[in-house]
Design an enzyme around this catalytic site. Structure first.
Site, PDB file in Angstrom:
ATOM      1  N   GLY A 143      12.365  -3.364  -7.115  1.00 31.31           N
ATOM      2  CA  GLY A 143      10.894  -2.569  -7.382  1.00 31.31           C
ATOM      3  C   GLY A 143       9.525  -3.084  -7.676  1.00 31.31           C
ATOM      4  O   GLY A 143       9.422  -3.514  -6.988  1.00 31.31           O
ATOM      5  N   SER A 144       9.150  -2.203  -8.691  1.00 28.14           N
ATOM      6  CA  SER A 144       8.017  -2.307  -9.167  1.00 28.14           C
ATOM      7  C   SER A 144       7.306  -3.629 -10.229  1.00 28.14           C
ATOM      8  O   SER A 144       6.371  -4.031 -10.541  1.00 28.14           O
ATOM      9  CB  SER A 144       6.571  -1.206  -9.813  1.00 28.14           C
ATOM     10  OG  SER A 144       6.890  -0.193  -9.325  1.00 28.14           O
ATOM     11  N   THR A 145       8.525  -4.177 -10.433  1.00 26.89           N
ATOM     12  CA  THR A 145       8.320  -5.464 -11.424  1.00 26.89           C
ATOM     13  C   THR A 145       7.957  -6.954 -10.733  1.00 26.89           C
ATOM     14  O   THR A 145       6.862  -7.826 -11.089  1.00 26.89           O
ATOM     15  CB  THR A 145       9.729  -5.959 -12.432  1.00 26.89           C
ATOM     16  OG1 THR A 145      11.020  -6.361 -11.044  1.00 26.89           O
ATOM     17  CG2 THR A 145      10.329  -4.686 -12.863  1.00 26.89           C
TER      18      THR A 145
END
Length: 678
Positions: A325-327
């Site tokens: 994801g956005s990590t």
């Protein structure tokens, strides 16, 4: 006269023939005596000695496992075991029935005995009941005279005092089975000899990966025996050498705290000391009790664990692969800077979506964010900023930058069975699919990878490792759990890993820009601002929300309309303190939604513990475990004052930050900008 001479001649011939035969026989005897007395003297002497003597192996005591502060994680306890040697029992059914009348024997214990009987040599002594009480031993001792082949043996049994806590790290031992024996047959002779008399071997975790260190060295006792096999006297004794004590990098109190914070939820967390690669916490939830496996787990227990939809035996931190994801965005941001595709001040317009051909790539809720640069785009988690960056970069360039950071490959941690994850590129897709239409790499595939979706899938260990490299100024250390090993006579022990790091060659100004952008995530206006409100230290991080199932083009994600296991995962990566980072972590809470709601609160409490020596209140732990807490509540307690299941109380790390926190957490100001969930 002629007949007499003829008879005399015949007699002489017969005498000569007899003499030759006798001489040949004597010659053969002489040769045989030479062979036996000279050529085969040593071998025959050994055989004769073996008829008079026997060698009894003395298995070693397995080494202890302790955490970095000396808290006991694995030990060996002396227990008394009811055992049967099948070769010495005439009627096994009658013997088992008689024993069941003397002491309680469960169906599971009977099944385990029958399984061991089928797998083992008939002269092996097999356990029927372990951990006999003094009363049971008294009853049995009085009846052994009428039960040939039955004995009470003193054994060393592995014991895990913290139970399910850190079970995936510590692992467990198991009884050596036929498959193990077949594998051992390929070992060098000296290694095989070291396992004579040993009943158990490491199965999972560091019990398996550090087996050679923990097992020790087998000794022996040479005894003189009579024709009935009875021992007459001891001729020689070489004592066994106890296995070494293994000190782990793990902090058992921190491990237990994180497990409490997960509660009944599924997920994983890995925390690493960025300066040397030491793993401080390695959590996989749910867990299991390793004590159940030591002497053979029952069928019902095994079925319950193996068939549970929660998969407690699956090591999520080591083997579980998830879309980041956005990590993934901080690593994409660094790639953009290092490759010259972006500058920190470069602005990208984000209307809440981005169109490529006939595909519409959206931000969460299609929020209009306007013009964003590196810092603001990281703080509010702009998807469009990274859609455009990934499209300009291309998948092969993206793969080439990310692969050296450890994505899509094993870190080399000292555990068996680490997952590789997947960092896709065009070559991978061509090899993964057989149909030509599926082998083609599309630009939309690259765009999805740019925000940590699509084909990408990494372990929490890989994410924590990459975050630690980022926070450590681009110097990469191999993560490890083994810290020191202590043998008898070595009070200082020896280190098991070196601290030499590998520089990645990134420009310091680019690294600093990314770290400061990650700090903005935890500051007012950032997606994790509510979680880190009032923290007396500076930190950086990135929240993430990864889809567990694909959402159709044009459809909107609605968690309420999905089954629990179909909802998005909650992720967070972070490091602290900003000025001189010491710890980095990655955490995922499966199917828990936004990263700021479930994953980031756990990270905040890890930082509070490691940097400030604080432990959350019971109310805060309960709220976090239920996904209801976004900021610390109640009273923060000093960790050294908190009772926990450890056999001994370890020292608590001293605060690494100059600011001394108040014990009562103050609420955030009412004028603070609302955090945007992500």
């Amino acid at each position: 006269m002629h007949d007499v001479e003829l008879q005399l001649l015949r007699f002489r011939r017969r005498a000569q023939i007899a003499l030759v035969v006798v001489l040949l026989a004597l010659g053969l005897l002489a040769v045989r005596m030479y062979v036996l007395q000279i050529q085969r003297h040593a071998d025959l002497q050994t055989r004769a000695e073996s008829n008079r003597t026997a060698v009894i192996p003395l298995p070693p005591l397995r080494g202890q496992i302790v955490d970095r502060h000396g808290v006991l994680l694995a030990d060996s306890l002396a227990v008394f075991t009811l055992e049967i040697t099948p070769a010495l029992v005439a009627d096994m059914d009658h013997t088992l029935q008689t024993l069941a009348e003397l002491v309680p024997i469960t169906p599971g214990e009977l099944r385990r005995f029958q399984r061991l009987r089928a797998e083992s040599h008939r002269f092996a002594s097999l356990p029927l009941r372990s951990r006999l009480t003094p009363e049971e031993m008294s009853v049995l001792a009085a009846q052994l005279f009428r039960l040939p082949g039955v004995s009470i043996q003193a054994r060393q049994m592995r014991y895990y005092p913290l139970g399910a806590s850190a079970a995936h790290v510590v692992g467990h031992v198991g009884r050596i089975n036929q498959r193990d024996r077949e594998r051992m047959a390929e070992w060098p002779p000296e290694k095989q000899a070291n396992y004579r008399g040993t009943d158990h071997i490491g199965r999972l975790g560091v019990e398996q990966s550090h087996e050679a260190l923990l097992h020790g060295s087998t000794g022996f006792r040479r005894v003189e025996i009579n024709s009935h096999g009875q021992v007459l006297r001891t001729l020689e004794t070489v004592p066994a050498r106890t296995g070494q004590t293994l000190r782990l990098t793990l902090d058992a109190r921190l491990q237990h705290l994180v497990e409490q914070l997960f509660g009944a939820r599924r997920g994983a967390l890995v925390a690493i000391d960025v300066r040397n690669g030491e793993v401080l916490a390695f959590v996989s939830m749910p867990s299991f009790d390793p004590n159940a496996f030591v002497d053979g787990i029952g069928v019902e227990e095994w079925r319950a664990l193996n068939e549970s939809i929660e998969r407690p035996l699956f090591n999520r931190a080591l083997r579980g692969t998830y879309p980041p994801g956005s990590t993934f965005k901080p690593f994409m941001a660094l790639a953009g800077l290092e490759l010259g595709l972006r500058r920190p001040e470069t602005k990208v317009y984000d209307p809440g979506f981005w169109v490529l051909g006939n595909q519409r790539f959206r931000s969460v809720g299609e929020r209009h964010l306007g013009h964003v640069d590196l810092r603001s785009g990281m703080a509010v988690s702009s998807n469009v900023y990274y859609y455009t960056l990934a499209h300009e970069m291309g998948i092969d360039v993206l793969h080439g930058f990310m692969h050296p950071q450890g994505f899509g490959q094993r870190t080399g941690i000292d555990l068996v069975g680490e997952g590789r994850g997947l960092l896709p590129n065009q070559a991978w897709k061509r090899s993964a699919y057989s149909h030509p239409a599926q082998q083609r790499w599309f630009p939309g595939d690259t765009v999805a990878v740019g925000i940590g979706q699509g084909y990408s899938a990494f372990t929490m260990l890989q994410l924590a490792h990459a975050t630690a490299t980022l926070a450590n100024g681009g110097v990469r250390h191999q993560p490890h759990l083994g810290l020191r090993a202590y043998a008898l006579g070595e009070p200082r022990g020896r280190e098991l890993a070196t601290h030499q790091g590998t520089p990645m060659g990134w420009q310091s100004q680019n690294l600093q820009a990314v770290l400061e952008a990650m700090e903005a995530v935890n500051l007012p206006g950032g997606t994790a601002a509510g979680v880190f409100a009032g923290a007396p230290y500076r930190s950086g991080g990135k929240t993430g929300t990864a889809q567990a199932v694909r959402i159709a083009q044009g459809a909107r994600y609605d968690a309420a309309q999905l089954e629990e296991h179909q909802r998005s995962h909650s992720l967070y990566i972070g490091f602290a303190p900003l000025e001189a980072p010491t710890v980095a972590l990655a955490v995922i809470v499966e199917n828990a939604g936004f990263g700021s709601v479930a994953a980031a609160p756990i990270a905040r409490r890890v930082f509070d513990y490691l940097l400030l020596g604080l432990y959350p209140s019971e109310a805060d732990i309960a709220a976090t475990a239920q996904g209801q807490s976004r900021a610390p509540i109640g009273v923060q307690r000093l960790a050294r004052e908190v009772a926990w299941p450890g056999r001994t109380t370890p020292p608590v790390p001293q605060p690494a930050h100059a600011v001394q926190p108040a014990l009562v957490q103050q609420p955030a100001p009412a004028t603070q900008p609302a955090a945007v969930p992500r």
